[in-house]
Design an enzyme around this catalytic site. Sequence first.
Site, PDB file in Angstrom:
ATOM      1  N   HIS A 160      68.762  19.076  46.136  1.00 53.12           N
ATOM      2  CA  HIS A 160      68.654  17.879  46.978  1.00 53.12           C
ATOM      3  C   HIS A 160      68.068  16.695  46.219  1.00 53.12           C
ATOM      4  O   HIS A 160      68.116  15.568  46.728  1.00 53.12           O
ATOM      5  CB  HIS A 160      67.798  18.168  48.211  1.00 53.12           C
ATOM      6  CG  HIS A 160      68.346  19.246  49.088  1.00 53.12           C
ATOM      7  ND1 HIS A 160      69.658  19.265  49.505  1.00 53.12           N
ATOM      8  CD2 HIS A 160      67.773  20.359  49.616  1.00 53.12           C
ATOM      9  CE1 HIS A 160      69.864  20.335  50.259  1.00 53.12           C
ATOM     10  NE2 HIS A 160      68.736  21.025  50.321  1.00 53.12           N
ATOM     11  N   ASP A 180      69.354  31.930  51.640  1.00 47.95           N
ATOM     12  CA  ASP A 180      69.235  31.399  52.993  1.00 47.95           C
ATOM     13  C   ASP A 180      70.520  31.492  53.806  1.00 47.95           C
ATOM     14  O   ASP A 180      70.568  31.053  54.957  1.00 47.95           O
ATOM     15  CB  ASP A 180      68.702  29.963  52.979  1.00 47.95           C
ATOM     16  CG  ASP A 180      69.343  29.080  51.927  1.00 47.95           C
ATOM     17  OD1 ASP A 180      70.360  29.489  51.337  1.00 47.95           O
ATOM     18  OD2 ASP A 180      68.813  27.979  51.690  1.00 47.95           O
ATOM     19  N   HIS A 230      72.474  25.101  52.269  1.00 48.22           N
ATOM     20  CA  HIS A 230      72.393  23.654  52.428  1.00 48.22           C
ATOM     21  C   HIS A 230      73.284  22.966  51.391  1.00 48.22           C
ATOM     22  O   HIS A 230      73.344  23.394  50.237  1.00 48.22           O
ATOM     23  CB  HIS A 230      70.949  23.181  52.280  1.00 48.22           C
ATOM     24  CG  HIS A 230      70.016  23.850  53.237  1.00 48.22           C
ATOM     25  ND1 HIS A 230      69.112  24.813  52.843  1.00 48.22           N
ATOM     26  CD2 HIS A 230      69.868  23.710  54.568  1.00 48.22           C
ATOM     27  CE1 HIS A 230      68.444  25.237  53.894  1.00 48.22           C
ATOM     28  NE2 HIS A 230      68.883  24.592  54.961  1.00 48.22           N
ATOM     29  N   ASP A 262      73.990  28.047  48.148  1.00 48.40           N
ATOM     30  CA  ASP A 262      72.860  27.855  49.046  1.00 48.40           C
ATOM     31  C   ASP A 262      73.418  27.399  50.398  1.00 48.40           C
ATOM     32  O   ASP A 262      74.478  26.761  50.463  1.00 48.40           O
ATOM     33  CB  ASP A 262      71.944  26.781  48.459  1.00 48.40           C
ATOM     34  CG  ASP A 262      70.644  26.620  49.199  1.00 48.40           C
ATOM     35  OD1 ASP A 262      69.622  27.125  48.706  1.00 48.40           O
ATOM     36  OD2 ASP A 262      70.641  25.961  50.262  1.00 48.40           O
TER      37      ASP A 262
END
Length: 314
Positions: free
Chosen positions: A117, A239, A161, A159
């Site tokens: 991110h 995740d 995200h 991931d």
Amino acid sequence: MQCHYSDHFVLPLPEGHRFPMRKYRDLHDALAVALPQARFVEAPSASPGELALAHTPSYVDAVLHGHLSAAQQREIGFPWSPQMAERSRRSVGATIAAARAALHEGVSANLAGGTHHASTDAGSGFCVFNDVAVAARLMQAEWHRHHRRLLRVAVIDLDVHQGNGTAAILADDPTVWTLSLHGQHNFPFRKVASDDDVALPDGCGDADYLAALDAALDRLWTAHADGLPGLAFYNAGADVHEGDRLGRLKLTADGVAERDRRVYAALRQRGIPVAICMGGGYGIDLAQTVAVQRRTLELAWEDWHARGALRAPT
């Protein structure tokens, strides 16, 4: 296989902070038992010059010397401290070291990393510097210096995200292919286009996830019909597991393991080295997260051995 770590750089987080800092030490401890033959190597600290391959000098300086604004710290999710700055440098250094080792040995891992991110001039979502973007550009520079040839890179970000920071830093760079398989309705809520984004619905389970992964890998190979990548970075976020507090997908532990097998096999069959980062993992039961990550690295160990067998003389 080399496993690079920096888990003794622990942030002084306030009581009740939702980031599970101890998972890194727990993973290291679990692997020391499960894979005692692995080589555990303390991560070096990335230099300001290396960090500047993907970040503005002013942002690097702000992180290293404590000049981040309160708003910047809130966006990152960590308060600034000397430990925060050093841990962030070591996380990047571990991915750099893993990438170098992968180019020599086929497979290597950072026991943290996957900080996808972080963008050019800002951190976000518990990510300070973008380890994969820095390492990709550094490996390309080193490869060109030694071999006078272009090193193509693939980023396989699984991931849960979306890898918005990686996509932003590497946008319009034809030498790096960015693939992100992620939850459609999850953070970040404003996505940045990767070369290939696969947005999955809440509750997506093993079968649908693996079918989407197979299709995405096929597109990656089609996009590189004129020349395969010479290095891959695999963000193996735990995740996606059904027990994750933040994930919203429903992969079983067996489903996550099959995800990893398919990525490793596809890269091995094409002779592409892989540097693995662990990405996110926020299990309701943190032991589940650590078990999923441990299995990811056990399968990497098996892949490393399989690659060695392919190289061995007959």
